[in-house]
Structure formats: C-alpha cells, structure tokens
Write a protein that holds these residues in place. Structure first.
Motif, PDB file in Angstrom:
ATOM      1  N   ASN A  16      65.602  14.839 -14.033  1.00 41.68           N
ATOM      2  CA  ASN A  16      66.104  13.766 -14.889  1.00 41.68           C
ATOM      3  C   ASN A  16      65.032  12.819 -15.398  1.00 41.68           C
ATOM      4  N   HIS A  17      64.073  12.457 -14.555  1.00 35.59           N
ATOM      5  CA  HIS A  17      63.084  11.458 -14.950  1.00 35.59           C
ATOM      6  C   HIS A  17      62.102  11.972 -15.994  1.00 35.59           C
ATOM      7  N   LEU A  18      62.119  13.277 -16.275  1.00 34.45           N
ATOM      8  CA  LEU A  18      61.223  13.866 -17.280  1.00 34.45           C
ATOM      9  C   LEU A  18      61.920  14.128 -18.615  1.00 34.45           C
ATOM     10  N   HIS A  19      63.210  13.880 -18.707  1.00 32.09           N
ATOM     11  CA  HIS A  19      63.961  14.240 -19.908  1.00 32.09           C
ATOM     12  C   HIS A  19      63.462  13.524 -21.154  1.00 32.09           C
ATOM     13  N   VAL A  20      63.331  12.205 -21.087  1.00 29.36           N
ATOM     14  CA  VAL A  20      62.933  11.452 -22.275  1.00 29.36           C
ATOM     15  C   VAL A  20      61.538  11.858 -22.720  1.00 29.36           C
ATOM     16  N   GLU A  21      60.603  11.928 -21.782  1.00 27.29           N
ATOM     17  CA  GLU A  21      59.218  12.275 -22.119  1.00 27.29           C
ATOM     18  C   GLU A  21      59.125  13.579 -22.890  1.00 27.29           C
ATOM     19  N   TRP A  22      59.782  14.618 -22.379  1.00 31.79           N
ATOM     20  CA  TRP A  22      59.627  15.920 -23.006  1.00 31.79           C
ATOM     21  C   TRP A  22      60.532  16.111 -24.212  1.00 31.79           C
ATOM     22  N   ALA A  23      61.620  15.394 -24.262  1.00 34.31           N
ATOM     23  CA  ALA A  23      62.439  15.412 -25.477  1.00 34.31           C
ATOM     24  C   ALA A  23      61.656  14.790 -26.629  1.00 34.31           C
ATOM     25  N   LEU A  24      60.976  13.678 -26.359  1.00 34.75           N
ATOM     26  CA  LEU A  24      60.167  13.040 -27.401  1.00 34.75           C
ATOM     27  C   LEU A  24      59.032  13.961 -27.848  1.00 34.75           C
ATOM     28  N   LYS A  25      58.360  14.609 -26.895  1.00 28.85           N
ATOM     29  CA  LYS A  25      57.265  15.518 -27.244  1.00 28.85           C
ATOM     30  C   LYS A  25      57.776  16.698 -28.070  1.00 28.85           C
ATOM     31  N   ALA A  26      58.944  17.207 -27.706  1.00 31.55           N
ATOM     32  CA  ALA A  26      59.505  18.343 -28.450  1.00 31.55           C
ATOM     33  C   ALA A  26      59.854  17.940 -29.877  1.00 31.55           C
ATOM     34  N   MET A  27      60.459  16.762 -30.040  1.00 35.46           N
ATOM     35  CA  MET A  27      60.784  16.309 -31.395  1.00 35.46           C
ATOM     36  C   MET A  27      59.529  16.049 -32.212  1.00 35.46           C
ATOM     37  N   GLN A  28      58.507  15.486 -31.588  1.00 34.91           N
ATOM     38  CA  GLN A  28      57.246  15.251 -32.286  1.00 34.91           C
ATOM     39  C   GLN A  28      56.598  16.564 -32.716  1.00 34.91           C
ATOM     40  N   ALA A  29      56.901  17.631 -31.986  1.00 44.14           N
ATOM     41  CA  ALA A  29      56.391  18.955 -32.358  1.00 44.14           C
ATOM     42  C   ALA A  29      57.265  19.630 -33.407  1.00 44.14           C
ATOM     43  N   GLY A  30      58.303  18.942 -33.862  1.00 43.00           N
ATOM     44  CA  GLY A  30      59.164  19.478 -34.908  1.00 43.00           C
ATOM     45  C   GLY A  30      60.268  20.384 -34.414  1.00 43.00           C
ATOM     46  N   LYS A  31      60.540  20.354 -33.115  1.00 42.84           N
ATOM     47  CA  LYS A  31      61.589  21.207 -32.559  1.00 42.84           C
ATOM     48  C   LYS A  31      62.921  20.455 -32.478  1.00 42.84           C
ATOM     49  N   HIS A  32      63.998  21.163 -32.693  1.00 42.71           N
ATOM     50  CA  HIS A  32      65.315  20.645 -32.381  1.00 42.71           C
ATOM     51  C   HIS A  32      65.461  20.659 -30.858  1.00 42.71           C
ATOM     52  N   VAL A  33      66.229  19.715 -30.326  1.00 39.97           N
ATOM     53  CA  VAL A  33      66.222  19.518 -28.878  1.00 39.97           C
ATOM     54  C   VAL A  33      67.641  19.424 -28.319  1.00 39.97           C
ATOM     55  N   LEU A  34      67.881  20.190 -27.269  1.00 44.09           N
ATOM     56  CA  LEU A  34      69.078  20.052 -26.447  1.00 44.09           C
ATOM     57  C   LEU A  34      68.575  19.753 -25.045  1.00 44.09           C
ATOM     58  N   VAL A  35      68.807  18.525 -24.568  1.00 43.80           N
ATOM     59  CA  VAL A  35      68.256  18.093 -23.284  1.00 43.80           C
ATOM     60  C   VAL A  35      69.382  17.900 -22.286  1.00 43.80           C
ATOM     61  N   GLU A  36      69.140  18.375 -21.072  1.00 44.55           N
ATOM     62  CA  GLU A  36      70.188  18.291 -20.048  1.00 44.55           C
ATOM     63  C   GLU A  36      70.606  16.846 -19.793  1.00 44.55           C
ATOM     64  N   LYS A  37      71.825  16.719 -19.350  1.00 44.91           N
ATOM     65  CA  LYS A  37      72.326  15.394 -19.007  1.00 44.91           C
ATOM     66  C   LYS A  37      71.827  15.025 -17.604  1.00 44.91           C
ATOM     67  N   PRO A  38      71.597  13.737 -17.354  1.00 43.96           N
ATOM     68  CA  PRO A  38      71.601  12.672 -18.345  1.00 43.96           C
ATOM     69  C   PRO A  38      70.336  12.752 -19.196  1.00 43.96           C
ATOM     70  N   ALA A  39      70.489  12.629 -20.503  1.00 40.22           N
ATOM     71  CA  ALA A  39      69.327  12.724 -21.377  1.00 40.22           C
ATOM     72  C   ALA A  39      68.337  11.612 -21.090  1.00 40.22           C
ATOM     73  N   ALA A  40      68.813  10.481 -20.604  1.00 40.78           N
ATOM     74  CA  ALA A  40      67.958   9.353 -20.250  1.00 40.78           C
ATOM     75  C   ALA A  40      68.537   8.682 -19.009  1.00 40.78           C
ATOM     76  N   LEU A  41      67.726   7.832 -18.384  1.00 41.53           N
ATOM     77  CA  LEU A  41      68.175   7.142 -17.177  1.00 41.53           C
ATOM     78  C   LEU A  41      68.705   5.747 -17.454  1.00 41.53           C
ATOM     79  N   HIS A  42      68.475   5.246 -18.669  1.00 40.69           N
ATOM     80  CA  HIS A  42      68.942   3.917 -19.050  1.00 40.69           C
ATOM     81  C   HIS A  42      69.368   3.931 -20.511  1.00 40.69           C
ATOM     82  N   GLU A  43      70.319   3.083 -20.834  1.00 39.22           N
ATOM     83  CA  GLU A  43      70.837   3.037 -22.201  1.00 39.22           C
ATOM     84  C   GLU A  43      69.733   2.811 -23.224  1.00 39.22           C
TER      85      GLU A  43
END
Length: 329
Positions: free
Chosen positions: A77-104
């Motif tokens: 869980n604690h790595l979701h935001v970091e790697w979702a951001l990196k994937a989007m910056q690389a131009g990839k569409h992203v489906l990230v496991e829940k919870p996608a983030a730890l805070h609103e």
C-alpha cells in the motif's frame, strides 16, 4: 480489428498471480504482455498461463517499454502513489490496487497527474463492475426498498498467524480499514449515491495496525453501521433496509471465493404481513475480468469509467474520518 490493450504488471504479487494476472489474460480486448520482477521463480507461474509474457528485471524497465499501454500496480500500500505517479509520467494508463493512496490528500496528486499526462488512472475497486452491485444500486435507487433508513456492512477474516503479511505491518500501510474498509464504505456510497455527514468509531489496535473497527455514521437519508476486522472468523455481508423491503448481499466482496454472489430481496406483501423473498444469483461473473474489460472500453471508446479516482477519493475521506474520530476520543 481494434488492437488489444497491452498490460504490464509491476511486481509478482500473490494477488496478481492468482487473480488479476489471469483476469487480464482472459479479458476481451486485453493482453498480459509484461511483468516486472527480478525473480525467475516468481515469474514462472505467470509464464505458465501467459507463455508470451515479457519479464523485465525492474519496474523502471517495464515503464520504459514502449509496447506497454497500461500498468497494473499490486505493490504494498505505501508504494501505490509513488509508482502510480511514475507510471503516469511514463505515459502509461494505470490501474492501482486499493487503497490507491493512504490519505485523501494523496488522491489530489493522482488526479492532477492523470490530467497532466492525459491518461486513464483508477483504483482497482473491482466490486462496482460486478452485476450484483450494479443490480443492487438499481434496486435501491429505483425505490424497490422504499425509503432506505439503515445500511449495515460486515467484512472480516483472520490473518493473525501471518505476522509478516503486509496487512499486519504499519510501515506498509497495513490494517483492516485500508484493506477491507474500502469495501463496506465504498459499496454503500456506490449504491446510495450519498456521503456521510457524521462519523463515530471504535478501533482496536495490535502492533500499530487496526485489527477491528466498529463504525457508525449518519448519511443524509439513513443511518449506517459496519465493522471490519482481520482478527475474526471470516464473514461478509451487506444489507440495505428500507420501509418497504430489505436487500441482502451474502457474498458481496469476493464471490466465488467466499461463496456464490446472491441478492436476496425481502418484501412484505402488506403492512405487518408475512414477507416474500426473491433471489438473484450470479454464479459465473468475474469482477476482476469485468474490471479489465471496462478499463479497456474507456480507453478505446471513451466511455466514462465506472470508478474514477474522484469516487475512490470519497471512500478514502471516510476512512480518514474514521481514523480521526477514533484517535480523538
């Protein structure tokens, strides 16, 4: 013929191996094309059901692969935001496991990055793609239950023996609320279309993670009670209680593992009289596969995705609210 969406998976997680990997491989309009892991042993099960899969030695290498359209992220869980951001910056569409983030507030980062990159990004909240939940929302919002006055949710399992599990570790964003609270909270919001106005809660902690949470909330038109636990006998159920009927889901969150997906609609023939029950069953629906197909339709056809980040942000707001009121007591 429209080209399939080519998917890559960051990490050879057990959940990806047993559920999402096979779902991507089986989904119409999708191809499981790549996996990022440095372990040949962990890659082997994926190669067994997807023989043509490319194996990258690092997450960065997969994100740099120009042939990959979309990335599924099943990391702790604690790595979701970091790697979702990196994937989007690389131009990839992203489906990230829940919870996608730890805070609103972290959802704001994801939503902003999605807009900047011009990609589709979503939390893997698979239940909204299951026909039992689409039918539940239809029944409630069509008035089949009359005025809904109470909603209750229960979800529990016992993983105390698995001390190294990421769900039992605070540093990896563990705990019952983040792992399964998303289900009892998000499903209520999905079906009713309402948001909580007041929240109260009691939490039991063990080694820095919440293992049992009892939650009460007031929504605009109904009262709500729920509990989630990682220390109780496995159980799951949702019920929507109106003045003209009760809707009960007996395997709401992981049907086919916990049991057959089934809706029970209980209605009285007249005030105070004996009731009648109708039942709908969904024995073969695979919400993981349906999720991948919905994601693909949004990419290819531009249709609205059923569970955008904005919806998931609302569920995280409720989780944050539970932590806040329980901690402030």
């Amino acid at each position: 013929m429209t080209k399939p969406v080519r998917w890559g998976i960051l990490g050879a997680a057990k959940f990806a191996r047993e559920h999402m990997g096979p779902a991507i491989h089986a989904a119409n309009g999708a191809e499981l094309a790549a996996l990022a892991t440095s372990s040949a042993e962990k890659a082997a099960p994926f190669q067994a059901f997807a023989p043509g899969i490319a194996v990258h030695q690092s997450y960065e290498a997969l994100l740099a692969d120009p042939s990959i359209d979309a990335v599924y992220i099943p990391l702790p869980n604690h790595l979701h935001v970091e790697w979702a951001l990196k994937a989007m910056q690389a131009g990839k569409h992203v489906l990230v496991e829940k919870p996608a983030a730890l805070h609103e507030a972290e959802f704001d980062q994801l939503i902003a990055a999605r807009g900047e990159a011009g990609v589709l990004a979503a939390e893997a909240y698979m239940i909204v793609h299951h026909p039992q939940w689409q039918r539940a929302r239809e029944l409630v919002q069509s008035g089949a239950l009359g005025q809904v006055k109470h909603v209750s949710g229960r979800f529990s399992f016992d993983n105390r023996a698995d001390v190294d599990n990421i769900r039992n570790r605070p540093e990896t964003g563990g705990g019952a609320l983040r792992d399964i609270g998303v289900y009892v909270f998000g499903s209520t919001r999905f079906v009713t279309g309402e948001e909580p106005q007041e929240i109260s809660a009691q939490i039991e902690w063990e080694n820095g993670v919440d293992v049992l949470s009892n939650v009460q909330a007031k929504f605009p038109s109904f009262l709500y009670t729920a509990y989630v636990s990682t220390r109780l006998q496995p159980h799951q159920e949702m019920a929507f209680h109106g003045d003209k009927g009760v809707l009960r889901l007996t395997a709401p969150f992981n049907p086919r593992v916990f049991g057959e997906a089934r809706l029970e609609l209980h209605q009285s023939s007249h005030a105070g009289g004996s009731g009648r029950m109708s039942e709908e069953r969904f024995p073969v629906a695979d919400h993981y596969k349906l999720q991948v197909e919905a994601f693909g339709r949004s990419l290819r056809e531009g249709v609205a995705y059923p569970c955008p980040l904005e919806f998931s942000r609302g569920t995280q707001a409720m989780i944050d609210g539970v932590f806040k009121v329980a901690t402030d007591l």
